[in-house]
Enzyme design. Structure first.
Site, PDB file in Angstrom:
ATOM      1  N   CYS A  40       0.985  -1.132   0.206  1.00 30.38           N
ATOM      2  CA  CYS A  40      -0.097   0.162  -0.285  1.00 30.38           C
ATOM      3  C   CYS A  40       1.086   1.073   0.049  1.00 30.38           C
ATOM      4  O   CYS A  40       0.563   2.257  -1.394  1.00 30.38           O
ATOM      5  CB  CYS A  40      -1.045   0.186   1.403  1.00 30.38           C
ATOM      6  SG  CYS A  40      -1.627  -1.670   1.460  1.00 30.38           S
ATOM      7  N   ASP A 275      -4.245   0.169  -5.857  1.00 29.41           N
ATOM      8  CA  ASP A 275      -2.267   0.198  -5.214  1.00 29.41           C
ATOM      9  C   ASP A 275      -1.753  -0.898  -4.941  1.00 29.41           C
ATOM     10  O   ASP A 275      -0.066  -0.952  -5.051  1.00 29.41           O
ATOM     11  CB  ASP A 275      -2.345   0.744  -4.038  1.00 29.41           C
ATOM     12  CG  ASP A 275      -3.224   0.007  -2.626  1.00 29.41           C
ATOM     13  OD1 ASP A 275      -3.790  -0.733  -3.440  1.00 29.41           O
ATOM     14  OD2 ASP A 275      -3.281   1.046  -1.996  1.00 29.41           O
ATOM     15  N   ASN A 276      -2.039  -1.666  -5.777  1.00 26.52           N
ATOM     16  CA  ASN A 276      -1.511  -2.974  -5.731  1.00 26.52           C
ATOM     17  C   ASN A 276      -2.912  -4.902  -5.931  1.00 26.52           C
ATOM     18  O   ASN A 276      -4.043  -4.109  -5.820  1.00 26.52           O
ATOM     19  CB  ASN A 276      -1.385  -3.856  -4.072  1.00 26.52           C
ATOM     20  CG  ASN A 276      -0.829  -3.788  -3.236  1.00 26.52           C
ATOM     21  OD1 ASN A 276      -1.523  -2.900  -2.236  1.00 26.52           O
ATOM     22  ND2 ASN A 276      -2.510  -4.720  -3.486  1.00 26.52           N
TER      23      ASN A 276
END
Length: 500
Positions: A40, A275-276
């Site tokens: 994050c 974000d991922n």
């Protein structure tokens, strides 16, 4: 700009049906969008700064790892792309949602700290929640409880965003960043969605619930096959994540309708990303991110806006470090005045034909681990963290790696080195092995290994324009083996089959 906390399913399989119709089908879907760090705080820092982690120095989710630290606030925050939009381009800027994991920590100024560049600030204190949280409302703490009608965070973010669109100035351009914690744990769905997707389970791809042979020891230690309780747990998590995303889908529908009502939709760029990624059972790892594989580093990226033709796909290799340069480019800011590592996507969005684009990018991660042994896994010794009851640990201090992810006309390749005593190497040919089951480090051509090692060394020390030099399989790439042994500040290694 809409940022969901993490999402790893292919977008055609997504629960975000409205988002697909309102953004993807009205614009462009990037099929090869990645993050340089699948965690994050480092990933969000890359979005804000346009830089790789080795340049913004956020390495994990802790204050000690520079996540929202005083150092971050002093060195990086004044030069984020929202700060430039506001101070240099005259934009009204609005933020709502999860900022950085340690935002609001007392040692970093508490919720009274409002980062430079934001005209309107509604930031979640610390990490992801759905109820019983505190927001910084332009530097003042506002506590929320557990009444769905007034406190459910995704809906609160939607209402704040609609209010901004209603009352903002019509004489200045605007930028919004809406950062929903969903679908992050604890996966609390809105009441009307708790029964959705009852028959959904995590995808059973060919790398699901198999042993991670020939991989780094952290992957090899996972118990295979997983216990029934672990499989049930990850399936429940997958389903609950989808349930929380239905409220995100509602948020996007409301925003698009409001922009249309205001007569602003056709003149507004909308970005949707994450974000991922996230794994659920691949290589017998129950749930988490922070690994080097596609399921953790690949993310959705959808864009609609002026000059973008509908229902397009693009296969170019793009990364979240490109978002800041793209938005500044749209605003007319001279990117040469920044120190950003990324590239503007604007030529790709407009469909320019003669675009020189990257063929590789850097992935880097610094592992976390405790000095002592995890009480659930004493047999693994010190240095592991994020362990499950079945003694499967998702991270360790030497889960520290750097990779070159290459995508060109001739190669779809990932080359990774671990910073550990083994100097462990993983290489994957994703054309033949899209699920990254077979590590070919011991069989791939030695010359390719040396070139990839050298390219990795260059990317790990790059900054700004040097991060955009030709990759190994670009026509303009030049490789001089003698340079591998000169003083570059990063020592390269000549690999042999025996050392792998």
């Amino acid at each position: 700009m809409l940022l969901a906390d993490f999402l790893s399913v292919p977008f055609f399989q997504t629960p975000l049906k409205k988002t697909n119709a309102l953004i993807a089908q009205k614009g462009i879907t990037f099929l090869n969008a990645y993050v340089p760090s699948a965690l994050c705080c480092p990933s969000r820092a890359s979005i804000l700064t346009g830089k790789y982690p080795h340049n913004h120095h956020v390495v994990n989710n802790t204050l000690e790892g520079n996540c929202s630290s005083k150092l971050w606030q002093k060195i990086q925050e004044p030069y984020t792309f929202p700060a430039l939009l506001k101070t240099m381009c005259g934009y009204q800027t609005f933020f709502a949602g999860k900022y950085l994991n340690e935002y609001g920590a007392e040692d970093a100024g508490g919720v009274g700290h409002v980062p430079p560049g934001w005209s309107f600030w509604y930031a979640l204190e610390k990490n992801s929640k759905y109820y019983n949280y505190t927001l910084s409302v332009n530097g003042k703490a506002r506590r929320h409880g557990e009444n769905y009608s007034v406190d459910y965070l995704t809906d609160v973010l939607a209402n704040m965003s609609l209010d901004f669109l209603e009352y903002k100035s019509n004489f200045e351009p605007f930028f919004m960043m809406i950062s929903t914690p969903a679908p992050h744990s604890p996966w609390t769905a809105a009441p009307q969605y708790t029964k959705s997707f009852q028959n959904v389970s995590a995808p059973r791809n060919s790398n699901f619930n198999i042993h991670g042979k020939n991989k780094h020891w952290l992957i090899r230690q996972a118990k295979t096959p997983m216990t029934n309780s672990s499989v049930q747990f990850l399936d429940d998590a997958y389903r609950k994540r989808w349930q929380t995303l239905l409220s995100v889908d509602d948020l996007i529908e409301k925003l698009v309708k409001k922009l249309e009502l205001n007569g602003e939709l056709d003149n507004t760029y909308i970005f949707y990303t994450s974000d991922n990624g996230f794994h659920t059972g691949q290589f017998s790892l129950p749930i988490d991110k922070r690994q080097l594989y596609e399921f953790d580093i690949k993310v959705p990226l959808l864009v609609r806006g002026p000059g973008i033709k509908p229902n397009q796909t693009n296969k170019m290799l793009v990364a979240n470090i490109d978002l800041g340069p793209t938005i500044l480019d749209i605003a007319g800011y001279d990117l040469n005045k920044t120190q950003m590592d990324g590239m503007s996507l604007l030529p790709l969005l407009r469909g320019d034909k003669n675009v020189t684009w990257r063929s590789d990018f850097l992935v880097e991660y610094q592992g976390e681990g405790y000095n002592g042994s995890d009480p659930t896994c004493p047999g693994l010794g010190p240095g592991v963290t994020h362990c499950f009851p079945d003694c499967v640990c998702e991270d360790s201090y030497n889960n520290t790696y750097a990779c070159v992810r290459t995508l060109s006309t001739s190669w779809d390749l990932q080359y990774c080195e671990f910073d550990d005593r083994e100097v462990f190497v993983e290489v994957y040919n994703l054309t033949a092995d899209p699920h990254q089951i077979n590590n070919i480090a011991k069989t791939i051509d030695q010359e390719i290994l040396e070139k990839m090692n050298y390219r990795l060394m260059m990317l790990q020390s790059c900054s700004g324009a040097t991060c955009r030099t030709p990759g190994v399989f670009d026509p303009g790439y030049r490789f001089d083996p003698r340079l591998m042994f000169s003083n570059h500040g990063v020592r390269a290694r000549r690999f042999s089959a025996q050392s792998l």
